[in-house]
Design a protein around this motif. Structure first.
Motif, PDB file in Angstrom:
ATOM      1  N   LYS A  62      29.160  69.825  -6.430  1.00  0.00           N
ATOM      2  CA  LYS A  62      30.215  70.223  -7.255  1.00  0.00           C
ATOM      3  C   LYS A  62      30.956  71.478  -6.344  1.00  0.00           C
ATOM      4  O   LYS A  62      30.342  72.031  -5.727  1.00  0.00           O
ATOM      5  CB  LYS A  62      29.902  70.833  -8.477  1.00  0.00           C
ATOM      6  CG  LYS A  62      29.225  69.889  -9.659  1.00  0.00           C
ATOM      7  CD  LYS A  62      28.996  70.830 -10.973  1.00  0.00           C
ATOM      8  CE  LYS A  62      28.249  70.147 -11.966  1.00  0.00           C
ATOM      9  NZ  LYS A  62      28.527  68.777 -12.083  1.00  0.00           N
ATOM     10  N   CYS A  63      32.275  71.354  -6.544  1.00  0.00           N
ATOM     11  CA  CYS A  63      33.154  72.444  -5.669  1.00  0.00           C
ATOM     12  C   CYS A  63      32.243  73.692  -6.117  1.00  0.00           C
ATOM     13  O   CYS A  63      32.373  74.562  -4.911  1.00  0.00           O
ATOM     14  CB  CYS A  63      34.436  72.382  -6.062  1.00  0.00           C
ATOM     15  SG  CYS A  63      35.454  70.895  -5.899  1.00  0.00           S
ATOM     16  N   GLN A  64      32.025  74.140  -7.135  1.00  0.00           N
ATOM     17  CA  GLN A  64      31.426  75.366  -7.412  1.00  0.00           C
ATOM     18  C   GLN A  64      30.143  75.731  -6.512  1.00  0.00           C
ATOM     19  O   GLN A  64      30.146  77.062  -6.070  1.00  0.00           O
ATOM     20  CB  GLN A  64      30.896  75.355  -8.994  1.00  0.00           C
ATOM     21  CG  GLN A  64      30.599  76.662  -9.396  1.00  0.00           C
ATOM     22  CD  GLN A  64      30.152  76.756 -10.750  1.00  0.00           C
ATOM     23  OE1 GLN A  64      30.144  75.638 -11.632  1.00  0.00           O
ATOM     24  NE2 GLN A  64      29.637  77.960 -11.295  1.00  0.00           N
ATOM     25  N   SER A  65      29.347  74.863  -6.016  1.00  0.00           N
ATOM     26  CA  SER A  65      28.141  75.258  -5.495  1.00  0.00           C
ATOM     27  C   SER A  65      28.477  74.822  -3.774  1.00  0.00           C
ATOM     28  O   SER A  65      27.652  75.461  -3.242  1.00  0.00           O
ATOM     29  CB  SER A  65      26.837  74.369  -5.884  1.00  0.00           C
ATOM     30  OG  SER A  65      27.446  73.177  -6.210  1.00  0.00           O
ATOM     31  N   CYS A  66      29.400  74.272  -3.791  1.00  0.00           N
ATOM     32  CA  CYS A  66      29.846  73.539  -2.510  1.00  0.00           C
ATOM     33  C   CYS A  66      30.784  74.750  -1.770  1.00  0.00           C
ATOM     34  O   CYS A  66      30.117  75.355  -0.490  1.00  0.00           O
ATOM     35  CB  CYS A  66      30.356  72.209  -2.234  1.00  0.00           C
ATOM     36  SG  CYS A  66      31.247  71.885  -0.667  1.00  0.00           S
ATOM     37  N   THR A  67      31.876  74.931  -2.236  1.00  0.00           N
ATOM     38  CA  THR A  67      33.019  75.702  -1.686  1.00  0.00           C
ATOM     39  C   THR A  67      33.181  75.679  -0.131  1.00  0.00           C
ATOM     40  O   THR A  67      33.595  76.481   0.570  1.00  0.00           O
ATOM     41  CB  THR A  67      32.656  77.100  -2.107  1.00  0.00           C
ATOM     42  OG1 THR A  67      31.491  77.771  -1.293  1.00  0.00           O
ATOM     43  CG2 THR A  67      32.520  77.514  -3.254  1.00  0.00           C
ATOM     44  N   LEU A  68      33.087  74.348   0.545  1.00  0.00           N
ATOM     45  CA  LEU A  68      33.470  74.030   1.759  1.00  0.00           C
ATOM     46  C   LEU A  68      34.901  74.365   1.840  1.00  0.00           C
ATOM     47  O   LEU A  68      35.469  74.523   2.858  1.00  0.00           O
ATOM     48  CB  LEU A  68      32.883  72.839   2.395  1.00  0.00           C
ATOM     49  CG  LEU A  68      31.529  72.605   2.645  1.00  0.00           C
ATOM     50  CD1 LEU A  68      31.081  71.359   2.951  1.00  0.00           C
ATOM     51  CD2 LEU A  68      31.067  73.735   3.607  1.00  0.00           C
ATOM     52  N   CYS A  69      35.727  73.956   0.951  1.00  0.00           N
ATOM     53  CA  CYS A  69      37.066  74.031   0.889  1.00  0.00           C
ATOM     54  C   CYS A  69      37.650  75.421   0.648  1.00  0.00           C
ATOM     55  O   CYS A  69      38.548  75.456  -0.081  1.00  0.00           O
ATOM     56  CB  CYS A  69      37.828  73.252  -0.038  1.00  0.00           C
ATOM     57  SG  CYS A  69      37.258  71.328   0.447  1.00  0.00           S
ATOM     58  N   ASP A  70      37.265  76.290   1.319  1.00  0.00           N
ATOM     59  CA  ASP A  70      37.771  77.740   1.285  1.00  0.00           C
ATOM     60  C   ASP A  70      38.448  78.206   2.410  1.00  0.00           C
ATOM     61  O   ASP A  70      38.839  79.421   2.744  1.00  0.00           O
ATOM     62  CB  ASP A  70      36.465  78.704   0.888  1.00  0.00           C
ATOM     63  CG  ASP A  70      35.716  79.035   2.390  1.00  0.00           C
ATOM     64  OD1 ASP A  70      36.025  78.246   3.366  1.00  0.00           O
ATOM     65  OD2 ASP A  70      34.903  79.945   2.401  1.00  0.00           O
TER      66      ASP A  70
ATOM     67  N   LEU B  53      32.820  64.775   5.385  1.00  0.00           N
ATOM     68  CA  LEU B  53      33.002  63.965   4.290  1.00  0.00           C
ATOM     69  C   LEU B  53      32.582  64.838   3.063  1.00  0.00           C
ATOM     70  O   LEU B  53      31.410  65.518   2.896  1.00  0.00           O
ATOM     71  CB  LEU B  53      31.881  62.759   4.212  1.00  0.00           C
ATOM     72  CG  LEU B  53      32.145  62.035   2.687  1.00  0.00           C
ATOM     73  CD1 LEU B  53      33.529  61.200   2.756  1.00  0.00           C
ATOM     74  CD2 LEU B  53      30.869  60.707   2.786  1.00  0.00           C
ATOM     75  N   CYS B  54      33.652  64.778   2.054  1.00  0.00           N
ATOM     76  CA  CYS B  54      33.269  65.767   0.802  1.00  0.00           C
ATOM     77  C   CYS B  54      31.963  65.393   0.151  1.00  0.00           C
ATOM     78  O   CYS B  54      31.564  64.051  -0.086  1.00  0.00           O
ATOM     79  CB  CYS B  54      34.483  65.479  -0.222  1.00  0.00           C
ATOM     80  SG  CYS B  54      33.904  66.203  -1.853  1.00  0.00           S
ATOM     81  N   PRO B  55      30.941  66.205  -0.095  1.00  0.00           N
ATOM     82  CA  PRO B  55      29.679  65.528  -0.477  1.00  0.00           C
ATOM     83  C   PRO B  55      29.776  65.128  -1.825  1.00  0.00           C
ATOM     84  O   PRO B  55      28.701  64.272  -2.208  1.00  0.00           O
ATOM     85  CB  PRO B  55      28.897  67.121  -0.619  1.00  0.00           C
ATOM     86  CG  PRO B  55      29.774  68.101  -0.526  1.00  0.00           C
ATOM     87  CD  PRO B  55      31.064  67.505   0.058  1.00  0.00           C
TER      88      PRO B  55
ATOM     89  N   GLY C 186      40.651  75.986  -2.754  1.00  0.00           N
ATOM     90  CA  GLY C 186      42.206  75.974  -2.714  1.00  0.00           C
ATOM     91  C   GLY C 186      42.810  75.160  -1.803  1.00  0.00           C
ATOM     92  O   GLY C 186      42.315  74.899  -0.653  1.00  0.00           O
ATOM     93  N   TYR C 187      43.994  74.493  -1.942  1.00  0.00           N
ATOM     94  CA  TYR C 187      44.562  73.459  -1.182  1.00  0.00           C
ATOM     95  C   TYR C 187      46.016  73.684  -1.189  1.00  0.00           C
ATOM     96  O   TYR C 187      46.576  73.897  -2.177  1.00  0.00           O
ATOM     97  CB  TYR C 187      44.196  72.181  -1.548  1.00  0.00           C
ATOM     98  CG  TYR C 187      42.757  71.719  -1.973  1.00  0.00           C
ATOM     99  CD1 TYR C 187      41.990  71.045  -0.984  1.00  0.00           C
ATOM    100  CD2 TYR C 187      42.171  72.359  -3.178  1.00  0.00           C
ATOM    101  CE1 TYR C 187      40.691  71.142  -1.319  1.00  0.00           C
ATOM    102  CE2 TYR C 187      40.993  72.003  -3.491  1.00  0.00           C
ATOM    103  CZ  TYR C 187      40.172  71.743  -2.438  1.00  0.00           C
ATOM    104  OH  TYR C 187      38.738  71.341  -2.635  1.00  0.00           O
ATOM    105  N   THR C 188      46.779  73.548  -0.017  1.00  0.00           N
ATOM    106  CA  THR C 188      48.344  73.598   0.002  1.00  0.00           C
ATOM    107  C   THR C 188      48.727  72.339   0.592  1.00  0.00           C
ATOM    108  O   THR C 188      48.402  72.121   1.818  1.00  0.00           O
ATOM    109  CB  THR C 188      48.456  74.775   0.408  1.00  0.00           C
ATOM    110  OG1 THR C 188      50.094  74.945   0.629  1.00  0.00           O
ATOM    111  CG2 THR C 188      48.110  75.156   1.968  1.00  0.00           C
TER     112      THR C 188
HETATM  113  S1  SF4 Z   1      34.749  72.203  -2.083  1.00  0.00           S
HETATM  114 FE1  SF4 Z   1      35.748  70.617  -1.027  1.00  0.00          FE
HETATM  115  S2  SF4 Z   1      34.048  69.605   0.236  1.00  0.00           S
HETATM  116 FE2  SF4 Z   1      33.043  70.719  -1.360  1.00  0.00          FE
HETATM  117  S3  SF4 Z   1      32.715  69.344  -3.251  1.00  0.00           S
HETATM  118 FE3  SF4 Z   1      34.836  70.241  -3.467  1.00  0.00          FE
HETATM  119  S4  SF4 Z   1      36.521  68.985  -2.746  1.00  0.00           S
HETATM  120 FE4  SF4 Z   1      34.318  68.376  -1.815  1.00  0.00          FE
END
Ligand code: SF4
Length: 253
Positions: free
Chosen positions: A211-219, A200-202, A146-148
């Motif tokens: 993909k965001c689904q497997s990454c989820t660094l942006c939680d 850096l976003c992978p 999620g992003y705000t």
């Molecule tokens: S969750 Fe964030 S860092 Fe991960 S792939 Fe998506 S945008 Fe990039």
């Protein structure tokens, strides 16, 4: 019976008091995110395209700098990557036909969310959503992103640690970080500050399958992320770099 989507909430925007609706759709073919549950925040009464034209998208986008607005070239530009005439309009129309049931009537919410990842804010700023809904859905799901852009506002503080603060300049990054946010920064290619603003976003790594689904660094809880500007967002970043003060005036006055 399962549905393609559900209504999570109807409410009034903390930004301008206008009505909004939150809809969750269950399937996505978005290549960057993967098959995440997508959450859409829409003006309840005005379709997303007209909302942009009339400025009523403020209801669900607040003071996001990517909204349609006057730029330094004297012209109106919208730099948001979401085409509101596509999925948001289609989902709004489906909602208006009454085809999305209320989530409270869902037979088994635990089963619906189990093993799934949620993308809060496929369109619209998720900070207008009731924080208790976000919390309870995140607890039932496998992960979320999620992003705000509303991180300067007090109503948004409930989402520190839950969403990333969207930042369009190094100054944004410093300010949001000082308030306790993990940031998602869009930077100019070659920006010398990037070494200081996270990972850096992978998906930006050549030949990446991320993909965001497997990454989820942006939680909102793990780390700061940055991504080089490209496409429409790139116009904004170069503009920000040219005149931060002028941008601040446009955004906050
Ligand atoms: S969750 Fe964030 S860092 Fe991960 S792939 Fe998506 S945008 Fe990039």
């Amino acid at each position: 019976m399962s549905s393609n989507g559900y209504v999570l909430q109807r409410g009034f925007s903390p930004i301008n008091g206008e009505p909004f609706v939150v809809i969750m759709t269950m399937k996505s073919s978005n290549k960057k995110t993967g098959n995440m549950i997508q959450v859409w925040i829409l003006h309840e009464d005005v379709n997303p395209v007209d909302a942009i034209k009339t400025g009523l998208d403020q209801t669900i986008c607040g003071d996001c700098p990517h909204r349609l607005r006057l730029h330094s070239d004297g012209k109106l530009h919208r730099t948001c990557y979401v085409n509101a005439g596509q999925a948001p309009l289609s989902i709004w129309r489906t909602y208006k036909k009454g085809l999305y049931p209320d989530i409270n009537n869902c037979v088994n919410l635990d089963a619906l969310l189990s093993g799934r990842h949620i993308r809060w804010g496929a369109y619209g700023d998720p900070s207008v959503i009731d924080p208790s809904i976000v919390k309870s859905f995140n607890e039932k799901s496998e992960g979320h992103t999620g992003y705000t852009h509303q991180w300067r506002h007090a109503f948004c503080d409930a989402f520190i640690g839950v969403f990333q603060a969207s930042c369009d300049s190094f100054g944004d990054y410093l300010e949001a970080s000082s308030k306790g946010w993990k940031c998602f920064s869009v930077v100019n290619k070659g920006d010398t500050n990037v070494a200081n603003i996270g990972k850096l976003c992978p998906t930006e790594v050549p030949n990446s399958q991320a993909k965001c689904q497997s990454c989820t660094l942006c939680d909102g809880s793990k780390t700061d992320i940055f991504i080089p500007a490209h496409g429409t967002g790139g116009k904004l970043v170069s503009y920000v770099s040219q005149d931060v003060h002028e941008l601040s005036e446009l955004l906050f006055n």
